[in-house]
Design a protein around this motif. Structure first.
Motif, mmCIF file in Angstrom:
data_model
loop_
_atom_site.group_PDB
_atom_site.id
_atom_site.type_symbol
_atom_site.label_atom_id
_atom_site.label_comp_id
_atom_site.label_asym_id
_atom_site.label_seq_id
_atom_site.Cartn_x
_atom_site.Cartn_y
_atom_site.Cartn_z
ATOM 1 N N LYS A 41 25.604 12.502 58.463
ATOM 2 C CA LYS A 41 26.910 12.603 57.794
ATOM 3 C C LYS A 41 27.738 11.337 58.021
ATOM 4 O O LYS A 41 28.422 10.863 57.115
ATOM 5 C CB LYS A 41 27.658 13.833 58.321
ATOM 6 C CG LYS A 41 27.071 15.156 57.862
ATOM 7 C CD LYS A 41 27.881 16.329 58.398
ATOM 8 C CE LYS A 41 27.281 17.661 57.942
ATOM 9 N NZ LYS A 41 28.052 18.822 58.462
ATOM 10 N N ILE A 42 27.660 10.808 59.257
ATOM 11 C CA ILE A 42 28.391 9.573 59.544
ATOM 12 C C ILE A 42 27.864 8.422 58.682
ATOM 13 O O ILE A 42 28.640 7.619 58.151
ATOM 14 C CB ILE A 42 28.265 9.229 61.049
ATOM 15 C CG1 ILE A 42 29.014 10.264 61.892
ATOM 16 C CG2 ILE A 42 28.798 7.824 61.331
ATOM 17 C CD1 ILE A 42 28.837 10.090 63.390
ATOM 18 N N LEU A 43 26.543 8.359 58.521
ATOM 19 C CA LEU A 43 25.949 7.289 57.703
ATOM 20 C C LEU A 43 26.344 7.395 56.239
ATOM 21 O O LEU A 43 26.361 6.390 55.516
ATOM 22 C CB LEU A 43 24.421 7.320 57.841
ATOM 23 C CG LEU A 43 23.862 6.892 59.201
ATOM 24 C CD1 LEU A 43 22.361 7.122 59.260
ATOM 25 C CD2 LEU A 43 24.181 5.439 59.486
ATOM 26 N N GLU A 44 26.655 8.596 55.785
ATOM 27 C CA GLU A 44 27.119 8.768 54.409
ATOM 28 C C GLU A 44 28.542 8.249 54.231
ATOM 29 O O GLU A 44 28.932 7.848 53.133
ATOM 30 C CB GLU A 44 27.074 10.250 54.021
ATOM 31 C CG GLU A 44 25.677 10.821 53.872
ATOM 32 C CD GLU A 44 25.708 12.304 53.551
ATOM 33 O OE1 GLU A 44 26.822 12.861 53.465
ATOM 34 O OE2 GLU A 44 24.629 12.899 53.394
ATOM 35 N N GLN A 45 29.322 8.270 55.328
ATOM 36 C CA GLN A 45 30.742 7.957 55.231
ATOM 37 C C GLN A 45 31.069 6.499 55.533
ATOM 38 O O GLN A 45 32.059 5.968 55.029
ATOM 39 C CB GLN A 45 31.526 8.857 56.200
ATOM 40 C CG GLN A 45 31.410 10.349 55.866
ATOM 41 C CD GLN A 45 31.956 11.233 56.977
ATOM 42 O OE1 GLN A 45 32.406 10.737 58.014
ATOM 43 N NE2 GLN A 45 31.917 12.539 56.766
ATOM 44 N N GLU A 64 11.966 13.015 63.305
ATOM 45 C CA GLU A 64 12.412 13.521 61.997
ATOM 46 C C GLU A 64 13.657 12.777 61.538
ATOM 47 O O GLU A 64 13.790 12.431 60.356
ATOM 48 C CB GLU A 64 12.693 15.013 62.083
ATOM 49 C CG GLU A 64 13.080 15.622 60.743
ATOM 50 C CD GLU A 64 13.394 17.105 60.839
ATOM 51 O OE1 GLU A 64 13.882 17.657 59.832
ATOM 52 O OE2 GLU A 64 13.165 17.699 61.919
ATOM 53 N N PHE A 65 14.576 12.529 62.479
ATOM 54 C CA PHE A 65 15.791 11.775 62.143
ATOM 55 C C PHE A 65 15.427 10.368 61.676
ATOM 56 O O PHE A 65 15.990 9.847 60.713
ATOM 57 C CB PHE A 65 16.706 11.726 63.367
ATOM 58 C CG PHE A 65 17.875 10.807 63.216
ATOM 59 C CD1 PHE A 65 18.865 11.059 62.272
ATOM 60 C CD2 PHE A 65 17.991 9.670 64.016
ATOM 61 C CE1 PHE A 65 19.949 10.203 62.139
ATOM 62 C CE2 PHE A 65 19.068 8.813 63.880
ATOM 63 C CZ PHE A 65 20.056 9.083 62.935
ATOM 64 N N LEU A 72 16.677 7.178 53.447
ATOM 65 C CA LEU A 72 18.034 6.994 52.933
ATOM 66 C C LEU A 72 18.558 5.579 53.146
ATOM 67 O O LEU A 72 19.316 5.064 52.320
ATOM 68 C CB LEU A 72 18.984 7.999 53.605
ATOM 69 C CG LEU A 72 18.662 9.479 53.375
ATOM 70 C CD1 LEU A 72 19.561 10.360 54.243
ATOM 71 C CD2 LEU A 72 18.844 9.837 51.906
ATOM 72 N N HIS A 73 18.163 4.934 54.252
ATOM 73 C CA HIS A 73 18.652 3.593 54.597
ATOM 74 C C HIS A 73 17.476 2.752 55.095
ATOM 75 O O HIS A 73 17.344 2.489 56.293
ATOM 76 C CB HIS A 73 19.742 3.673 55.676
ATOM 77 C CG HIS A 73 20.843 4.634 55.355
ATOM 78 N ND1 HIS A 73 21.910 4.311 54.543
ATOM 79 C CD2 HIS A 73 21.027 5.936 55.732
ATOM 80 C CE1 HIS A 73 22.718 5.361 54.437
ATOM 81 N NE2 HIS A 73 22.197 6.354 55.146
#
Length: 456
Positions: A41-45, A64-65, A72-73
């Motif tokens: 969520k932090i990486l989305e923001q 998994e993370f 995503l990145h």
């Protein structure tokens, strides 16, 4: 430079506090998350420069993370922290894209050094990607300007073979015609990395060193081999190797190159271990290899092996319709390079350029225009700015003076009042070199003088 932002992910609040403290002491800006879901969520923001993650976490573990942020990145560097005795999991994390790992309890200095190495590596990758994009823009088939039908056909054929990386390409053409430019265009059209294009001038490297240059050697293979050395075929892995001036390759080494092309393996000097030759091979020469075969200076089997897909670049004197478009293209580049307006080329200067035979081909034309652009003081380029007269005080626009030398007829551009033995000698040398396709040995032999005397 902006302060790097580091995202730390761990379900242990004490570890989070310690890592956060060490990062602040190291000059970084830390952000903490107690789970993989919170970190995503932090990486989305907001953007971060690097992620540090524990491997053992509830719900979403570190592996998994790591898989999630890779999707995503994909360009975000990551470091994992693992408990003592879980090195196998850390190695697995590196296979999935982690830059490095640290074992608990870690040393704060090791943490800072590992972070800095990861950031430096990431920055270098970004620079390489930018350089790669610039090179792809510069070395593309679209960047090779031409209005000539024969040259357009060469580019069309080159674009076709670029999609077939295992096919050996042979580029023939005089010195300065653009053989290496075409080879780079083929390389980048195949999505090759900029660093994986390796060019070797077979005529510029002494015979006793060329084999080591191509294939490498192991320590102790010969006197002076104090360490292992990678060859150009190794450096070109997954890319392209250009063997320029292959007509000058010594005959004994030609046999070894033939094996590389046939079996797609090579061996370092002093080793019997075969190494896969995982690269596209492009050869280039200004020699007539068929004549070299007939004279016993080039292996016939190697000639047929490299002549799978020949591309012959016509000399500039045979595509004079390209001269105006090449001039426009070069002047546009010089405007940016020199920071000058450069209005253009006068009609008289263009007539001189269209009459000139350009023995140095496109390279000579570019050099001529750069000199003219510097001398023109931001005005129109005039005939007096062009350094294409072959001799001191000569006029390139003067009517040609026919001179016979044996069976060769030269058309020398010398005003009658400036004819001298020295000027005639110089022009005869240059014209002979042009007629021999840039082959200095052949030109010297034709003029019945030694190669050293020809150079002098």
């Amino acid at each position: 430079m902006p302060i790097p932002t580091i995202l730390v992910v761990d379900d242990d609040s004490i570890v989070l506090f310690l890592v956060e403290t060490h990062l602040k002491e190291g000059g970084f800006t830390p952000i903490t998350a107690s789970s993989g879901a919170e970190a995503l969520k932090i990486l989305e923001q907001r953007p971060v420069d690097l992620v540090i993650s524990d491997l053992i976490m509830p719900e979403m573990d570190g592996l998994e993370f790591l898989d999630r942020i890779r999707k995503l990145h994909p360009n975000l560097p990551a470091i994992v922290i693992t408990a003592h005795g879980s090195v196998e999991s850390a190695v697995d994390a590196m296979r999935r894209g982690a830059f490095d790992y640290l074992e608990k309890p870690y040393n704060p200095d090791d943490l800072r050094m590992t972070i800095q190495r990861a950031l430096d590596y990431h920055h270098m990758r970004q620079e390489n990607e930018q350089i790669g994009e610039l090179l792809r823009e510069r070395f593309t088939f679209q960047s090779i300007v031409t209005a000539n039908a024969a040259m357009k056909q060469v580019l069309e054929m080159a674009a076709r073979v670029a999609a077939v990386p295992r096919t050996t390409v042979a580029i023939f053409g005089e010195s300065g015609a653009g053989k290496e430019v075409l080879a780079r265009a083929i390389h980048f059209a195949g999505k090759g990395l900029p660093s994986s294009f390796v060019a070797v001038n077979c005529a510029a490297i002494p015979e006793q060193l060329l084999e080591s240059e191509l294939f490498g050697h192991v320590r102790g293979a010969f006197t002076g081999a104090d360490r292992d050395r990678e060859g150009k075929f190794s450096l070109a892995r997954k890319g392209t190797i250009l063997l320029d001036e292959i007509g000058d390759m010594p005959v004994p080494l030609q046999a070894k190159l033939l094996r590389v092309l046939q079996e797609r393996v090579f061996e370092k000097i002093g080793s019997n271990t075969p190494i896969p030759a995982e690269c596209r091979v492009i050869v280039a020469t200004n020699r007539n290899l068929a004549e070299e075969v007939a004279k016993g200076r080039f292996r016939e089997d190697l000639y047929h092996r490299i002549n799978v897909f020949p591309l012959a670049i016509p000399p500039l004197r045979e595509r004079r319709d390209d001269i105006p478009i090449l001039c426009d293209h070069t002047l546009e580049q010089l405007r940016q390079h020199l920071g000058k307006s450069l209005p253009g080329i006068s009609r008289e200067a263009m007539e001189v350029m269209l009459r000139y035979p350009w023995p140095g081909n496109v390279r000579e034309l570019r050099n001529c225009l750069e000199r003219a652009a510097i001398l023109s003081d931001a005005g129109m380029i005039m005939p007096r700015h062009l350094a294409i007269a072959t001799g001191p005080g000569t006029d390139p626009g003067a009517p040609p003076l026919p001179v016979a030398e044996g069976m060769i007829e030269y058309h020398l551009r010398l005003p009658l009042d400036q004819v001298s033995l020295e000027a005639l000698d110089q022009q005869i040398l240059e014209m002979t070199l042009q007629r021999c396709g840039g082959n200095k040995s052949k030109a010297a032999q034709l003029l019945k003088i030694g190669r050293k005397a020809f150079y002098k």
